[in-house]
Design a protein around this motif. Sequence first.
Motif, mmCIF file in Angstrom:
data_model
loop_
_atom_site.group_PDB
_atom_site.id
_atom_site.type_symbol
_atom_site.label_atom_id
_atom_site.label_comp_id
_atom_site.label_asym_id
_atom_site.label_seq_id
_atom_site.Cartn_x
_atom_site.Cartn_y
_atom_site.Cartn_z
ATOM 1 N N SER A 193 0.463 15.219 8.231
ATOM 2 C CA SER A 193 1.643 15.711 7.545
ATOM 3 C C SER A 193 1.434 15.611 6.038
ATOM 4 N N GLN A 194 2.530 15.773 5.282
ATOM 5 C CA GLN A 194 2.514 15.629 3.833
ATOM 6 C C GLN A 194 3.695 14.766 3.413
ATOM 7 N N HIS A 195 3.418 13.720 2.634
ATOM 8 C CA HIS A 195 4.465 12.839 2.139
ATOM 9 C C HIS A 195 4.669 13.077 0.652
ATOM 10 N N LYS A 196 5.960 12.998 0.265
ATOM 11 C CA LYS A 196 6.318 13.283 -1.133
ATOM 12 C C LYS A 196 6.229 11.993 -1.951
ATOM 13 N N THR A 197 5.544 12.072 -3.084
ATOM 14 C CA THR A 197 5.409 10.915 -3.970
ATOM 15 C C THR A 197 6.580 10.851 -4.946
ATOM 16 N N HIS A 198 6.588 9.805 -5.748
ATOM 17 C CA HIS A 198 7.630 9.627 -6.764
ATOM 18 C C HIS A 198 7.652 10.790 -7.742
ATOM 19 N N ASP A 199 6.466 11.396 -8.009
ATOM 20 C CA ASP A 199 6.370 12.523 -8.942
ATOM 21 C C ASP A 199 6.645 13.860 -8.282
ATOM 22 N N LEU A 237 3.157 16.492 -3.078
ATOM 23 C CA LEU A 237 2.956 16.363 -1.639
ATOM 24 C C LEU A 237 1.502 15.997 -1.379
ATOM 25 N N ILE A 238 1.284 14.850 -0.755
ATOM 26 C CA ILE A 238 -0.086 14.407 -0.500
ATOM 27 C C ILE A 238 -0.353 14.461 0.998
ATOM 28 N N PRO A 239 -1.580 14.847 1.394
ATOM 29 C CA PRO A 239 -1.916 14.908 2.818
ATOM 30 C C PRO A 239 -2.088 13.508 3.391
ATOM 31 N N VAL A 240 -1.489 13.286 4.571
ATOM 32 C CA VAL A 240 -1.589 11.980 5.220
ATOM 33 C C VAL A 240 -1.823 12.173 6.708
ATOM 34 N N GLU A 241 -2.326 11.115 7.326
ATOM 35 C CA GLU A 241 -2.471 11.055 8.780
ATOM 36 C C GLU A 241 -1.582 9.920 9.274
ATOM 37 N N VAL A 242 -0.654 10.220 10.186
ATOM 38 C CA VAL A 242 0.372 9.262 10.602
ATOM 39 C C VAL A 242 0.190 8.904 12.077
ATOM 40 N N SER A 243 0.245 7.616 12.363
ATOM 41 C CA SER A 243 0.295 7.121 13.746
ATOM 42 C C SER A 243 1.646 6.439 13.941
ATOM 43 N N LYS A 302 0.834 -1.201 0.000
ATOM 44 C CA LYS A 302 0.000 0.000 0.000
ATOM 45 C C LYS A 302 0.865 1.247 0.000
ATOM 46 N N ALA A 303 2.031 1.185 0.685
ATOM 47 C CA ALA A 303 2.948 2.322 0.699
ATOM 48 C C ALA A 303 3.501 2.575 -0.696
ATOM 49 N N CYS A 304 3.876 1.477 -1.401
ATOM 50 C CA CYS A 304 4.376 1.636 -2.778
ATOM 51 C C CYS A 304 3.298 2.225 -3.675
ATOM 52 N N THR A 360 15.194 6.938 2.535
ATOM 53 C CA THR A 360 15.033 7.121 3.976
ATOM 54 C C THR A 360 13.659 7.744 4.246
ATOM 55 N N TYR A 361 13.261 7.646 5.502
ATOM 56 C CA TYR A 361 11.959 8.240 5.863
ATOM 57 C C TYR A 361 11.991 9.752 5.675
ATOM 58 N N ALA A 362 13.175 10.362 5.849
ATOM 59 C CA ALA A 362 13.294 11.816 5.669
ATOM 60 C C ALA A 362 13.088 12.221 4.206
ATOM 61 N N ASP A 363 13.357 11.270 3.246
ATOM 62 C CA ASP A 363 13.086 11.579 1.833
ATOM 63 C C ASP A 363 11.583 11.679 1.567
ATOM 64 N N ILE A 364 10.818 10.988 2.375
ATOM 65 C CA ILE A 364 9.352 11.011 2.224
ATOM 66 C C ILE A 364 8.759 12.100 3.109
ATOM 67 N N GLU A 365 9.226 12.135 4.354
ATOM 68 C CA GLU A 365 8.751 13.115 5.334
ATOM 69 C C GLU A 365 9.839 14.173 5.447
ATOM 70 N N SER A 366 9.741 15.249 4.650
ATOM 71 C CA SER A 366 10.830 16.215 4.526
ATOM 72 C C SER A 366 11.110 16.955 5.830
ATOM 73 N N GLU A 367 10.135 17.075 6.706
ATOM 74 C CA GLU A 367 10.372 17.798 7.956
ATOM 75 C C GLU A 367 11.385 17.088 8.844
ATOM 76 N N LEU A 368 11.561 15.784 8.637
ATOM 77 C CA LEU A 368 12.503 15.022 9.459
ATOM 78 C C LEU A 368 13.958 15.272 9.061
ATOM 79 N N LYS A 369 14.167 16.043 8.003
ATOM 80 C CA LYS A 369 15.528 16.409 7.638
ATOM 81 C C LYS A 369 16.135 17.358 8.667
#
Length: 474
Positions: free
Chosen positions: A86-92, A95-101, A39-41, A55-64
């Motif tokens: 938050s917002q996660h960055k896709t391959h393209d 930035l898509i809105p997500v809810e993270v637990s 589902k993540a892919c 890395t997770y920071a590549d997806i979640e840019s705030e973690l940089k």
Amino acid sequence: MSSNPDNGRAILPDFALDKVNDAIYLVGKDAKLAYINNKACEMLGYKYQELLSLTYADIESELKDPDVAALWWKLSMRPEGIRFTSQHKTHDGELIPVEVSSSTYEHLGQTLVLNVVRDVREIKKRTERYLQQEQQFRSLVENSPDLIARFDTQMHCQYANPPVLKLIGCSEEQARGWRLTDSIPFDEVGMRLFRLVSNTLASGEKSESELEARFGERAMVLHVRCVPEYNLLGEVVSILAVGRDISRLREVENEVRAAHQQMRLLASNQQQRTEDERKHIAREIHDELGQHLTSLRAGLSVIGMQADNPVRVNQQVDYLMTLIDSTIQVVRDVSTRLRPNMLNMGLVPALEWLRDEFVKNSRCACMLIVPEGKPVALSDQAVTAVFRVVQESLTNISRHARASKVSIIVQASRESVVIQIRDNGRGFKMQSVRRDAFGLLGIKERVDMLNGVASIVSKPGEGTLLEITLPLSA
């Protein structure tokens, strides 16, 4: 940690995570991805191996930011974990809105963070659509003249538009939450409204009815319609009640009904008056004119029998001449009753004749004032209507007013002709006039047929004024 997909999946051999609808990331303290599900892919648009190499920071840019990353790790280590949007960055690069637990996860002595990530794009779209629809709803109902209120399944008011708030005299804050069963009066109207809302709530179908309600000094007739509102599961979650003020519509219907009734009464009365007039004219022709003609015939026979007596013949001729004169007068009276010859001479001569006849028969002073110079130009139909109106008015004065003075005033302008008939009689209360007062009703109907206006003003002890205004086009 192996980058082989099979080795990566072997970390959680009993995890059936490819069947869940949420994306799963297992992240180490170095922010490397230890595990991802399909589902993540799918959500981020990567192939499995491509995504696992990030890395997770590549997806979640705030973690940089090291401070943000450290705080995230610390909060995730708590027993209750952390939940955030938050917002996660896709391959393209989108930035898509997500809810993270995020919560701690121990595996083979290694501490990881288990991230359950939900794509909230569709939820956000639905929320935006809902908010847009709600805004459209509010914009519509707050500018509507109708009374609109929304109730939940417990009969609590969720919303009331400005006309409702103004009518019941409270603010939106005060109205929100009040319960229908606690607020309506327990009378016939209140119980009918309660039954309408209850029936809609129970059946899931719209219901409507008319209610006659009173708010302070204001009486209203409301057409109320209750409509059920559903959630995505098809359950009734609220009732929308819409009340439309149809008081004026009902008043107009009653006025039209009363006007039709008056027209029927007027037509019936007119027919009766016509029959009475015919009966009277027939009696005059039969009794007066018939008797005179019979006498003429008998007199001529007598003359024939007394041809040898000139004195008797002369006497008989004189008698017959007198009888002929009387017969001519009877014919004139009948003709005048049907239509006075003065009408053929115009409005002013006809009114002068009416005045003279009124003075002669009632012995009441009557003054006629007409425009000097150019005659009043009205059609034959209009002259006849004015004549009949003035005639009816003078008849009413002689019968009921007990007046000593009457004035008839004719005024002409470029657009219209105004005729006023005023008396100094005893007058009457306008509100006490019966709806079947055919004299006044007939006057108004005659004037209405010529697109004119008739008004009557009277007070007890102050006489009566009848004014009619006719356009010159009449």
